[in-house]
Every structure is written in structure tokens, then in C-alpha cells.
Design a protein around this motif. Structure first.
Motif, PDB file in Angstrom:
ATOM      1  N   SER A  49       0.842  -1.201   0.000  1.00 27.52           N
ATOM      2  CA  SER A  49       0.000   0.000   0.000  1.00 27.52           C
ATOM      3  C   SER A  49       0.878   1.252   0.000  1.00 27.52           C
ATOM      4  CB  SER A  49      -0.915   0.017   1.231  1.00 27.52           C
ATOM      5  OG  SER A  49      -0.185   0.381   2.391  1.00 27.52           O
ATOM      6  N   ASP A  50       0.251   2.404  -0.106  1.00 29.16           N
ATOM      7  CA  ASP A  50       0.980   3.671  -0.126  1.00 29.16           C
ATOM      8  C   ASP A  50       1.202   4.249   1.279  1.00 29.16           C
ATOM      9  OD1 ASP A  50       1.370   3.912  -2.897  1.00 29.16           O
ATOM     10  OD2 ASP A  50      -0.705   4.593  -3.161  1.00 29.16           O
ATOM     11  N   ARG A  51       0.960   3.486   2.305  1.00 29.75           N
ATOM     12  CA  ARG A  51       1.133   4.005   3.665  1.00 29.75           C
ATOM     13  C   ARG A  51       2.595   4.343   3.941  1.00 29.75           C
ATOM     14  NH1 ARG A  51       3.773   0.589   6.979  1.00 29.75           N
ATOM     15  NH2 ARG A  51       3.630  -1.681   6.688  1.00 29.75           N
ATOM     16  N   GLU A  52       2.801   5.250   4.890  1.00 32.72           N
ATOM     17  CA  GLU A  52       4.153   5.600   5.311  1.00 32.72           C
ATOM     18  C   GLU A  52       4.754   4.454   6.119  1.00 32.72           C
ATOM     19  OE1 GLU A  52       6.055   8.437   4.779  1.00 32.72           O
ATOM     20  OE2 GLU A  52       4.499   8.789   3.251  1.00 32.72           O
ATOM     21  N   PRO A  53       6.072   4.312   6.116  1.00 28.65           N
ATOM     22  CA  PRO A  53       6.708   3.294   6.968  1.00 28.65           C
ATOM     23  C   PRO A  53       6.352   3.527   8.433  1.00 28.65           C
ATOM     24  CG  PRO A  53       8.278   4.153   5.371  1.00 28.65           C
ATOM     25  CD  PRO A  53       7.057   5.011   5.269  1.00 28.65           C
ATOM     26  N   ILE A  54       6.144   2.460   9.163  1.00 30.16           N
ATOM     27  CA  ILE A  54       5.802   2.561  10.582  1.00 30.16           C
ATOM     28  C   ILE A  54       6.995   3.102  11.362  1.00 30.16           C
ATOM     29  CG2 ILE A  54       5.255   1.200  12.646  1.00 30.16           C
ATOM     30  CD1 ILE A  54       3.677  -0.679  10.733  1.00 30.16           C
ATOM     31  N   ALA A  55       6.732   4.061  12.215  1.00 27.45           N
ATOM     32  CA  ALA A  55       7.783   4.678  13.023  1.00 27.45           C
ATOM     33  C   ALA A  55       7.187   5.076  14.359  1.00 27.45           C
ATOM     34  CB  ALA A  55       8.370   5.898  12.306  1.00 27.45           C
ATOM     35  N   MET A  56       7.998   5.647  15.234  1.00 29.36           N
ATOM     36  CA  MET A  56       7.507   6.100  16.526  1.00 29.36           C
ATOM     37  C   MET A  56       6.503   7.231  16.351  1.00 29.36           C
ATOM     38  SD  MET A  56      10.987   6.240  18.848  1.00 29.36           S
ATOM     39  CE  MET A  56      11.855   7.209  17.589  1.00 29.36           C
ATOM     40  N   ASN A  57       5.422   7.190  17.147  1.00 28.75           N
ATOM     41  CA  ASN A  57       4.516   8.330  17.183  1.00 28.75           C
ATOM     42  C   ASN A  57       5.075   9.373  18.137  1.00 28.75           C
ATOM     43  OD1 ASN A  57       3.787   7.575  19.853  1.00 28.75           O
ATOM     44  ND2 ASN A  57       2.191   6.204  19.061  1.00 28.75           N
ATOM     45  N   SER A  58       4.396  10.499  18.277  1.00 32.31           N
ATOM     46  CA  SER A  58       4.931  11.598  19.079  1.00 32.31           C
ATOM     47  C   SER A  58       5.119  11.199  20.540  1.00 32.31           C
ATOM     48  CB  SER A  58       4.019  12.820  18.976  1.00 32.31           C
ATOM     49  OG  SER A  58       2.699  12.500  19.407  1.00 32.31           O
ATOM     50  N   SER A  59       4.179  10.438  21.082  1.00 33.32           N
ATOM     51  CA  SER A  59       4.294   9.998  22.476  1.00 33.32           C
ATOM     52  C   SER A  59       5.487   9.061  22.660  1.00 33.32           C
ATOM     53  CB  SER A  59       3.000   9.295  22.909  1.00 33.32           C
ATOM     54  OG  SER A  59       3.157   8.705  24.181  1.00 33.32           O
ATOM     55  N   GLN A  60       5.634   8.129  21.735  1.00 36.44           N
ATOM     56  CA  GLN A  60       6.763   7.194  21.818  1.00 36.44           C
ATOM     57  C   GLN A  60       8.083   7.928  21.653  1.00 36.44           C
ATOM     58  OE1 GLN A  60       5.399   4.634  18.659  1.00 36.44           O
ATOM     59  NE2 GLN A  60       4.715   3.053  20.089  1.00 36.44           N
ATOM     60  N   ARG A  61       8.111   8.928  20.775  1.00 33.96           N
ATOM     61  CA  ARG A  61       9.347   9.683  20.550  1.00 33.96           C
ATOM     62  C   ARG A  61       9.760  10.424  21.831  1.00 33.96           C
ATOM     63  NH1 ARG A  61       7.608  12.260  16.678  1.00 33.96           N
ATOM     64  NH2 ARG A  61       8.080  10.688  15.105  1.00 33.96           N
TER      65      ARG A  61
END
Length: 304
Positions: A259-271
Motif C-alpha cells: 500500500s501507499d502508507r508511510e513506513p511505521i515509526a515512533m509516534n509523538s508519544s513514543q518519541r
């Protein structure tokens, strides 16, 4: 030299513990596949599964690059092994987990994780592998990796090593000692208590949350798939055509689609939590750390 958590117990051996013996003993990415020695001999569905696992592994390494711990590791010149680290976050890889701590191996030989809780085995036959570290370093220098203490919690606590096995290789066929034993719940419970129910080996970690999200994803990021195809040094087809063929292949042989989704990464809370964790870690990271020699250096090698 690799930084390593110091220990009163020093051994020339590496260990691996399992609650049961599996023959052949294979890396997680190859379990359940046909017993073949080349990827082209796998069925289309098996090749699709391997490709999905490879893309998810790459997605994990991209997320790892953005973790503040990776930036700190670069600052102090700490060598990072992304694929070996992925193994410690339960992503399927072509690596076998090892440890320099016999107690860690004993824990994994007597305890299994059920619904997120580590519990001692009540019966059955457990197994511990023991191999000579220096011998493996000499004969398989490209396969054995000392992870040592990292700027992430799990590998250091587990005194981790990783051993890479190609498709079709059985870990038990390498020179090592193999010990089997009858499971005793009270023994497993003592080890469970020693490691605080597994919490000592699996401390809270944002990358574990990210890894779980990647594993559970039902789609693949087209951006990561394109990156994987670009890693091929001599692609047989133009990138666009190769991408189209891989997407068609996955639609035919896998339930996971591109799909065209962005690669999974940390969200703001996790960051924010990751940044706070690394800030705390900076103050104590090099305390209680020794240097572990992982191979013998030839005369004059440093000069080169």
C-alpha cells in the motif's frame, strides 16, 4: 573490542536455551518452510512469506535509525547491528539467539511466554546448547556477531550474540555440546524469580512497541518495498517493473499486500518517551561496562 556488561562469571562459551528441542534447529524466518537449500526451491507461497518478512525487517531498521538511541550510538562510535537487534525484538530473521550468560540461557530453557507472561515449564524436556566462542569466532567470523551493550535495553541485559544461518542449515550440525534435561517447575520458578518474571530481560522499550506494530501490520509500505528492491546490486529488471511484478506476486500468494502508507515509526508519544529514556541512559551508559575481546587481532592490523 565490544563494550559489554561486566559480570563476575566469565566463560569461553556461548549458550542457547529452549524449552523443547526442535529438529532441525532453524532461525525463525525459515521455520515451517520446505527443507531446501535455495530460495528458488521454495513454493511461491513460501517465497512470498520470506519477502514479507524481509520487508518488515527493513521497516524495523528504518524505525531504528530514527530512534534517539541510534543517534547516541553514532556519537560515541558504538557499532550497531540492526538485523541482530531485530532478532531481539522478535522479528523473524535468519539469526539464532545466543548469550554469554548461562543464567540467561537457563531462563529461556525453563520458561516460556504465554499471553505476554513468562511462566516456568511444568513438564517436558528442555535443552541448552553450549558452543566455544573463540572457536566459532575463528571458523565463522562472518556469521557470529557480538551485540554487546547497546543504547537499547534488551540486548545488553540478555548478554546477546547472534549467529547467522543460511537457508537449509541446521544449527545442531555445528560443533557444540547439547544438554537435555527434565523440566522441573520449581527450578524454572527460581530462574523466573531471579529475572523478576522476565522483566529484567525485557525492560520497557519503545522499540518493542514499534516492532509489535510492524509485525501486526497487514500491509507493506510501497516505500520500503522499493528500498528492498534497490538494495539488489544488479536488479534483473528496471525498478518500476520489478515493483509491479512483486506486488502481483504478493497478491497471488500472500494475504499481505503493498500500500501507499508511510513506513511505521515512533509516534509523538513514543518519541518523547524514547528521548527521555536516552537522556537518562547517557548519565550511566558506560558505568559497569567492560571491554570484551571478540577476536584475536593480527600483528600490525591496527596500524593498517
Amino acid at each position: 573490542m565490544i563494550p559489554s556488561i561486566t559480570s563476575d562469571f566469565v566463560s569461553p562459551y556461548l549458550y542457547r536455551g529452549q524449552t523443547a528441542r526442535h529438529r532441525p534447529c532453524l532461525p525463525s524466518v525459515f521455520r515451517g518452510l520446505s527443507a531446501v537449500d535455495h530460495p528458488q526451491k521454495l513454493t511461491p507461497a513460501e517465497r512470498a512469506r520470506c519477502f514479507v518478512d524481509r520487508v518488515k525487517l527493513e521497516e524495523f531498521t528504518l524505525a531504528l535509525e530514527m530512534h534517539p538511541a541510534s543517534r547516541y550510538a553514532r556519537e560515541i562510535g558504538l557499532r550497531v547491528h540492526p538485523y541482530a537487534l531485530a532478532q531481539h525484538y522478535e522479528l523473524p530473521t535468519d539469526r539464532i539467539d545466543l548469550t554469554q550468560d548461562h543464567a540467561v540461557a537457563a531462563f529461556f530453557a525453563t520458561n516460556s511466554c504465554k499471553n505476554g507472561v513468562w511462566l516456568p515449564e511444568r513438564d517436558g524436556i528442555g535443552i541448552v546448547y553450549r558452543l566455544h566462542r573463540n572457536s566459532f569466532s575463528e571458523h565463522y567470523p562472518d556469521n557470529l556477531v557480538c551485540i554487546g551493550k547497546q543504547a537499547l535495553p534488551r540486548p545488553g541485559e540478555q548478554k546477546a550474540y547472534a549467529f547467522t544461518l543460511p537457508l537449509g542449515f541446521d544449527f545442531e550440525r555445528f560443533p557444540m555440546d547439547i544438554y537435555t534435561f527434565q523440566q522441573v517447575e520449581s527450578c524454572g520458578q527460581r530462574l523466573n524469580d531471579h529475572f523478576k518474571g522476565g522483566d529484567s530481560l525485557f525492560p520497557p522499550d519503545v522499540m518493542a512497541e514499534v516492532a509489535n506494530t510492524i509485525k501486526a501490520a497487514t500491509t507493506l509500505s510501497r516505500q520500503v518495498v522499493t528500498r528492498i528492491l534497490g538494495l539488489d546490486k544488479s536488479p534483473p529488471l528496471p525498478a518500476t517493473k520489478a515493483l509491479e511484478m512483486n506486488e502481483t506476486f504478493l497478491r497471488m500468494h500472500s494475504s499481505v499486500h503493498v500500500s501507499d502508507r508511510e513506513p511505521i515509526a515512533m509516534n509523538s508519544s513514543q518519541r518523547k518517551r524514547a528521548q527521555a529514556s536516552v537522556k537518562r541512559m547517557r548519565r550511566t551508559f558506560l558505568k559497569g561496562v567492560g571491554a570484551l575481546a571478540v577476536r584475536k587481532v593480527k600483528p600490525g592490523e591496527f596500524a593498517r
